[in-house]
Design a protein around this motif. Sequence first.
Motif, short mmCIF file in Angstrom:
data_model
loop_
_atom_site.label_atom_id
_atom_site.label_comp_id
_atom_site.label_asym_id
_atom_site.label_seq_id
_atom_site.Cartn_x
_atom_site.Cartn_y
_atom_site.Cartn_z
N VAL A 84 0.85 -1.18 0.00
CA VAL A 84 0.00 0.00 0.00
C VAL A 84 0.89 1.23 0.00
N PRO A 85 0.73 2.14 -0.96
CA PRO A 85 1.59 3.33 -1.02
C PRO A 85 1.45 4.19 0.24
N PRO A 135 0.74 -3.61 6.69
CA PRO A 135 0.46 -4.85 7.42
C PRO A 135 0.38 -6.05 6.48
N ASN A 136 0.67 -7.24 7.03
CA ASN A 136 0.63 -8.46 6.22
C ASN A 136 -0.79 -8.87 5.84
N SER A 137 -1.78 -8.25 6.47
CA SER A 137 -3.16 -8.62 6.21
C SER A 137 -3.79 -7.81 5.07
N VAL A 138 -2.99 -6.98 4.40
CA VAL A 138 -3.51 -6.12 3.34
C VAL A 138 -2.79 -6.42 2.04
N ARG A 139 -3.55 -6.46 0.95
CA ARG A 139 -2.95 -6.69 -0.37
C ARG A 139 -3.60 -5.76 -1.38
N LEU A 140 -2.76 -5.05 -2.13
CA LEU A 140 -3.21 -4.15 -3.19
C LEU A 140 -2.60 -4.63 -4.49
N GLY A 166 -17.37 -9.15 4.84
CA GLY A 166 -17.82 -10.05 5.89
C GLY A 166 -18.21 -11.42 5.41
N SER A 167 -17.91 -11.76 4.17
CA SER A 167 -18.19 -13.11 3.69
C SER A 167 -16.89 -13.74 3.24
N SER A 203 -7.38 -3.90 -7.34
CA SER A 203 -8.05 -4.71 -6.31
C SER A 203 -7.43 -4.43 -4.95
N PHE A 204 -8.27 -4.46 -3.92
CA PHE A 204 -7.81 -4.27 -2.55
C PHE A 204 -8.45 -5.35 -1.68
N VAL A 205 -7.60 -6.08 -0.94
CA VAL A 205 -8.09 -7.13 -0.05
C VAL A 205 -7.53 -6.90 1.34
N TRP A 206 -8.39 -7.00 2.33
CA TRP A 206 -7.98 -6.82 3.72
C TRP A 206 -8.62 -7.93 4.56
N LEU A 207 -7.77 -8.69 5.24
CA LEU A 207 -8.26 -9.71 6.16
C LEU A 207 -8.52 -9.03 7.50
N ALA A 208 -9.66 -8.37 7.58
CA ALA A 208 -10.00 -7.57 8.76
C ALA A 208 -10.51 -8.46 9.89
N PRO A 209 -10.47 -7.94 11.12
CA PRO A 209 -10.98 -8.72 12.26
C PRO A 209 -12.45 -9.10 12.11
N ILE A 210 -13.23 -8.26 11.41
CA ILE A 210 -14.65 -8.57 11.26
C ILE A 210 -14.89 -9.57 10.14
#
Length: 777
Positions: free
Chosen positions: A699-700, A706-711, A774-775, A740-747
Motif C-alpha cells: 500500500v503506497p 500490514p501483512n493482512s492487506v494486499r493491493l 464479511g463473507s 483490487s484491494f483485499v484486507w483480512l480484517a478482524p470482522i
Amino acid sequence: MHRLLLLIFVLIFQYSSYADSSFVVDDIRLEGLERIPDGTLLNYLPLKVGDPFEFSQSTYVIQELYKTGFFKDIKLLKDGNTLVVKVLERPAISDITWSGNSDIEDEQLEEILTDIGIVKGRVFNPSALDKIEQGLKQQAYFSRGKYAVKITTQVTDLERNRVSIDIKISEGVIAKIKQVNIVGNTIYSDEVLLSELQLGVPGALDFFTSMDEYAKPKLAADEETLKSYYQDRGYVRFAVESTQVTITPDRKDIYITMNVTEGEKYKVKSVALAGDLKLEEDVLRRLIFIENGDIFSREKMVQGKDFVQRRLGDEGYSFAKVKVMPVIDDETLEVELSYFVVPGKKVYVRRINFSGNFKTNDEVLRREMRLMEGGELSNSKLNRSKIRLQRLAYIEEVNVDKVPVPGTEDLIDININVKERLSGSFNIGAGFSQNQGFVFNLGTTLDNLNGTGEKLSLNLNRDNTGEFYNISFTDPYYTIDGVSRTLSTSFRKRNTAAQNIVNFLQNNYGVNLSYGIPLSEFDRVRLGAGYEVTEIIRGTNTINDQVTEFLSDNGAVADANGDLKADFKGFTLLASYTHDTRNRTVFATQGNSQSILLDMTTPGSDLEWYKITYRNKFYFPVTNSITTLLRTDVAYGDGYGGTKVFPFYERFFAGGLRTVRGYRSNTLGPLNDGVGVAVPAPIGGDIRTVASAELIFPVPLMEKPPNSVRLSVFYDIGNVFLQSQGGFQADELRSAYGVSFVWLAPIGPLRFSYAQPVNSQPGDRQELFQFSIGSFF
C-alpha cells in the motif's frame, strides 16, 4: 576562555590561601555534593589520604575532575593538612520533551538522544545542545534526504538544580533529485544505466515512487549496482571514481554526478576446484555455471560459491566455507578462478528443542521436522522444516537457532521458538455482498483441537441465495506417514434466481470421506467418496427449455403446486493431485500451486456425470515487496453412461470477484431463450476458461504495510461455454483490467475491486465496482 580564566583564578586563590606549597594529605573533605555520591568523586580524584600534595598539582587535579562533566565549578582549599574539594554540580536533566517528529518514531529519536548522552537523570552539559542538533540531523534526517530540517532546543531551569529540555523539530520536505549524470560511460548509454538505479528523476507514468527522494544509503547502493552491472558483463576493473552531490541553497533540489571508469572486458581463462572437496569434483563442478572462455560475471562467480557451499551443507557440512580467489591478468584480459573448499567437520544434531508452544503438543511440531535427533545437519532440510511449521494454520511465526554444543566441534542443538495463533475461534457476524446480498455467518473452528493439530469445523452461512450448513473433522496425520483423513457432512439450500442465473431451487445434502496422501514434500493426492441427494424444483421465472427437458428426461414429476420436481441420488468419487511450493498458504509471495481435480458420480447413480478442473497459481517476486501472480482456472464437465447431458445445476459460471471482474457475478456465457422474460438469464456452461495476471504491491505511503492487506492491479479474461452451442470460442472471451484491494480484517475478509471491461458486448451486464464485506471468498 571562561574555563581558562576560571583556572587562573583558582590557581591565584590557591596560592594565596596557603604559603606552604606542599603537605601530606591527612584527610579529604568534600563540599557541595548534592546528587553525586562521595565515592564517585573520590574515584575520579587523582589523590588519596597519605599522598603528598604540592601546589603544582592543582591544575592537574582540577582538570581531571572537570573531565567527568559533572561539575560547573571546582575549588581546592587547604584546612590544616586536610584537602578541601569544593564543587558546584551541573544540573540534572529532569525531563526531555520533543515535538514535530512525524517521520521518525519516538523510540528512534530517544535512542539517538541516549547515544549522545541526553537521558533523564543524567548530568546536563550545555555542550550537549550542539550534539542534539547534529546527532538528529546526521543520524535521522540527512540519511532520509531531509536537509532543510530545523532543530531548536530550549533549556528551562528548575528547582533543586534541575533542567528540562524541550526539542522542537521542523522536518521540512525531502530534497528531490532533479538530475543524475553519469560521466565516463561509453559502452552503455545513460538511459540503460540510469534505469538500473534506485535514485533518479521519475517519468510521467511513475506514480507513488520515491526514486527522486535522495538518501545516502540509496546512493551507496546505486554505486554498488553500477559496479555489479559492469562486472557481471566482464568489466572487472570498472570503478566509480567519485560522486558529487550538489544541493541548492534552499536545500530542496539535488543534482548528482557519478564519474566512472569502465575499463576493458575480461574473459574466464580457467575454473579450478581445490581443497577438501568431500564430494566428487564433477558433482560440485556442475554447480558452477561459468566455464573457460566465458565472459567474466561476478554474479555467476558468487552464485557458484553459494551453490557449492549449499550442497556441502546438505551433506552435513553445515559450516563449510568456499573461498573464490580470482587472479586477474591485465595483459591478456583474462581471469583465473579458483574455488577453495574448507568443509570443516560433519555436523550432527544432538537435540531439537521447541519453545513457545503453550497449546500445541510437542509431537505435533516435531512431526513437521525433516531433521532427526542424532542425524546429520542439512541446511536445506532445516529450511524446509521451518517452512512446514510456518504453513500450519495455528503457527504465526517461527524462529530457528543453531547452537553449537560446548566442548564439541561436530554437535549442535536446534532451538525452535514458535509464536502460536489463536487455535480456536467462534465467529458470529454479518455483512453484505453484491452477489450474495445480506450475509449471516455463525460457526466455530478449532484448527488445533486439544493441541493435537486436528481440525473441527461447524459453520452456518445464510444469505439471499440460500443456506449452507457444514460439519467437518480433519486429522492431518491419520497415519504416521502424513496421510490425512477428512469426514464431512453438509446441507445446502439454493435459490439461483438471486444469483443472476436461470431460476430453479436446489436442496442438497451429503456426506463425504476423503484421504490426503503425500507423495513428496510438494506433491499430494486426495481420494474421497461420498453419498449425495439433490432435489431440484423448476422455478416459475425465466423458465428455460433445457431445464424443463432435462428434468422431464430424468424422471421429474409435478408436485401439488404444479412445480416440476426431481430427486437425484448417487455416490460420488473425488480424486485430485496437488503440487504446492508456495511459501505461505495465505498471501503467498513466491512459489507455485497447481491442482487437477476429478469430481464424479459413480456408475449406477441416478445421474452419471463428471467434472475435471485444473487450477494454477504462479507467484514470482519482482522485488522484495512486489509480486506477480499468474492464475489459470480451466474446467470441463459432461455426462456419461445413461446421462447424455451434463446436469444444468452442476454447470460452471463466470463473472464477478472470483473469475472475471468488471462483470456482474455469474452473468457471462450462454443465456436462456428468454421466453416470457424481459432479460434473458445466464444458464452456465460445461466449459470454463479463466485466466488472470496480477501485480501485487505494498500500500503506497505506508512505511510498514500490514501483512493482512494486499493491493494489486490486474487483468482478467475468461468465459463459460456450452458444447451444444459450439464449445470454446476465443472471440467470446471477455476481459477487464483494474485495481483490487483485499484486507483480512478482524470482522472478516473485505475485498474491493474496480475494473474496466475491455471488450464487452451488447447484453453483457457490467459492474465496474464490486465488493464483498464479511463473507468468505
